[in-house]
Design an enzyme around this catalytic site. Sequence first.
Site, PDB file in Angstrom:
ATOM      1  N   HIS A  58       0.887  -1.188   0.000  1.00 27.94           N
ATOM      2  CA  HIS A  58       0.000   0.000   0.000  1.00 27.94           C
ATOM      3  C   HIS A  58       0.913   1.223   0.000  1.00 27.94           C
ATOM      4  O   HIS A  58       1.680   1.408  -0.933  1.00 27.94           O
ATOM      5  CB  HIS A  58      -0.917  -0.115   1.229  1.00 27.94           C
ATOM      6  CG  HIS A  58      -2.047   0.853   1.306  1.00 27.94           C
ATOM      7  ND1 HIS A  58      -2.410   1.684   0.293  1.00 27.94           N
ATOM      8  CD2 HIS A  58      -2.937   1.106   2.323  1.00 27.94           C
ATOM      9  CE1 HIS A  58      -3.458   2.414   0.664  1.00 27.94           C
ATOM     10  NE2 HIS A  58      -3.792   2.084   1.905  1.00 27.94           N
ATOM     11  N   HIS A  64      -2.482  -2.222  -9.781  1.00 26.09           N
ATOM     12  CA  HIS A  64      -3.441  -1.660  -8.835  1.00 26.09           C
ATOM     13  C   HIS A  64      -4.685  -2.528  -8.842  1.00 26.09           C
ATOM     14  O   HIS A  64      -5.066  -3.047  -9.890  1.00 26.09           O
ATOM     15  CB  HIS A  64      -3.811  -0.228  -9.246  1.00 26.09           C
ATOM     16  CG  HIS A  64      -4.403   0.547  -8.130  1.00 26.09           C
ATOM     17  ND1 HIS A  64      -5.728   0.475  -7.814  1.00 26.09           N
ATOM     18  CD2 HIS A  64      -3.833   1.378  -7.224  1.00 26.09           C
ATOM     19  CE1 HIS A  64      -5.954   1.250  -6.768  1.00 26.09           C
ATOM     20  NE2 HIS A  64      -4.832   1.800  -6.379  1.00 26.09           N
ATOM     21  N   ASP A  89       2.602   5.607  -6.894  1.00 29.70           N
ATOM     22  CA  ASP A  89       3.867   5.475  -6.176  1.00 29.70           C
ATOM     23  C   ASP A  89       5.089   5.370  -7.081  1.00 29.70           C
ATOM     24  O   ASP A  89       6.215   5.458  -6.601  1.00 29.70           O
ATOM     25  CB  ASP A  89       3.823   4.240  -5.261  1.00 29.70           C
ATOM     26  CG  ASP A  89       2.924   4.459  -4.065  1.00 29.70           C
ATOM     27  OD1 ASP A  89       2.875   5.607  -3.601  1.00 29.70           O
ATOM     28  OD2 ASP A  89       2.288   3.511  -3.607  1.00 29.70           O
TER      29      ASP A  89
END
Length: 426
Positions: free
Chosen positions: A267, A306, A362
């Site tokens: 995460h 994702h 990210d």
Amino acid sequence: MSDTARETVTITDNRTGKSVEVPIKDGGVDAKEWGKLMPGVWFLDPGFSVTASTESTITDLDGLNGILRYRGYPIEQLAESSTFLEVCYLLLNGELPNQKQSDDWVHDVTYHTFIHENMRKRFMEGFHHDAHPMGMLVSAIAALSTFYPEAKDIDDPDNRYKQINRLISKTPTLAAMAYRSSIGMPFVYPDNELSYSENFLSMMWKVAEPTYEPDPVLSKALDVLLILHADHEQNCSTTTMRVVGSSHADPYSSAAAATAALYGPRHGGANEQVIHMLRDIGSYDNIPAFIDSVKAGEGRLMGFGHRVYKAYDPRARIVKGHADKVFEVTGKNPLLDIALKLEEIALEDEYFKSRNLYPNVDFYTGLIYQAMEFPMNMFTVLFSIGRMPGWLSHWQEALEQGSRISRPRQVYTGEGARDYVPMSER
Ligand code: CMC
């Protein structure tokens, strides 16, 4: 209207021949009807791939088309024109603030950034010198509940506002405090003359200068990154917030649990892992071997993939766009070229294409944070500051919905009943 055009689904229990027709509403079906037809038969959905845990009016995420909207406003427009504090207000209240609402909100946040001195002197200084700032932040947010025992009164909207305000105001202070204490530098008190993002940079970097003057490009970039992280509907940490909040724990305890959920490398911890990965790859020449090892299941391409996005993450596109502006000020991050090449190769590769694996938020944030000289162990802390308003909006929404306590079922696959065996007979 023909049967095939009806917006319903029919469930038949073949054991009894009984059926129920359930309307499809807003893309979901009400599981209660299933329960009425077949009590004791549970949906087995580990990881909640097809389970909607709630209705929500906060964030609209269309993963197939790469669309993200907060309260209906496209993320691209908010990143371009809004500020993080305005986005906080929007998420929490459902509407953009007018001038007076904005002034009051910014004032309230700005004037609640200080932390009780005991937090710093007795609590933060108690950590081991090399404590990870995320571990410190999780604990510090939980500890705030002991300073504000009235936070337990979650039914009073005014009291809720006060705690929400405190959590948004104080998280950057705790975050900077965790960093400063980890490097043995004195704590920098908040500066009410600075904006939210500027103040955080000041608390991070100020040394002996009377007033810290952050580079406007960098404080703007930080503000945009916070906006991009502010909410993402029912992700792991937000679900944690809602689950813990559903037991009517106070918001500090719930937010600490959400922060802990964010810590993991799958995460919020992924941004830190991306830099480790790029460093390990080291040069262009090593990229093909690295991609092969990922395809052989020896590790993951961090910052890719994702649960919900099966297209390019719109946040990643905005981050990539901002990277150049930041690098103009800081100088280019030498790992950028490896990241760009990695992305180029992965997007052409059948393994990634067939699994719809694209860069997520990210993939590029770590490069910007690193160029801005944030140490790697602060990356997920930055994510936490950004996600705090999202967690709180969902916490508040769940309370206003009068949600039941979260308590899923399980499908038991263990032993049947058996008699206890005394130690001497085992
Ligand atoms: N690299 C290589 N293969 C991957 C990756 C990846 N990053 N992500 C998924 N896959 C493969 C996976 O091996 C599986 O292949 P197969 O069907 O052959 O077994 C397939 O794609 C589906 O993967 P999954 O694990 O079932 O997908 P998930 O929805 O459970 O996991 C994820 C989503 C984000 C945890 C995962 O994509 C991942 O681990 N990514 C790397 C970590 C990362 O970047 N996380 C940040 C997410 S965005 C920020 C946030 O919201 O926190």
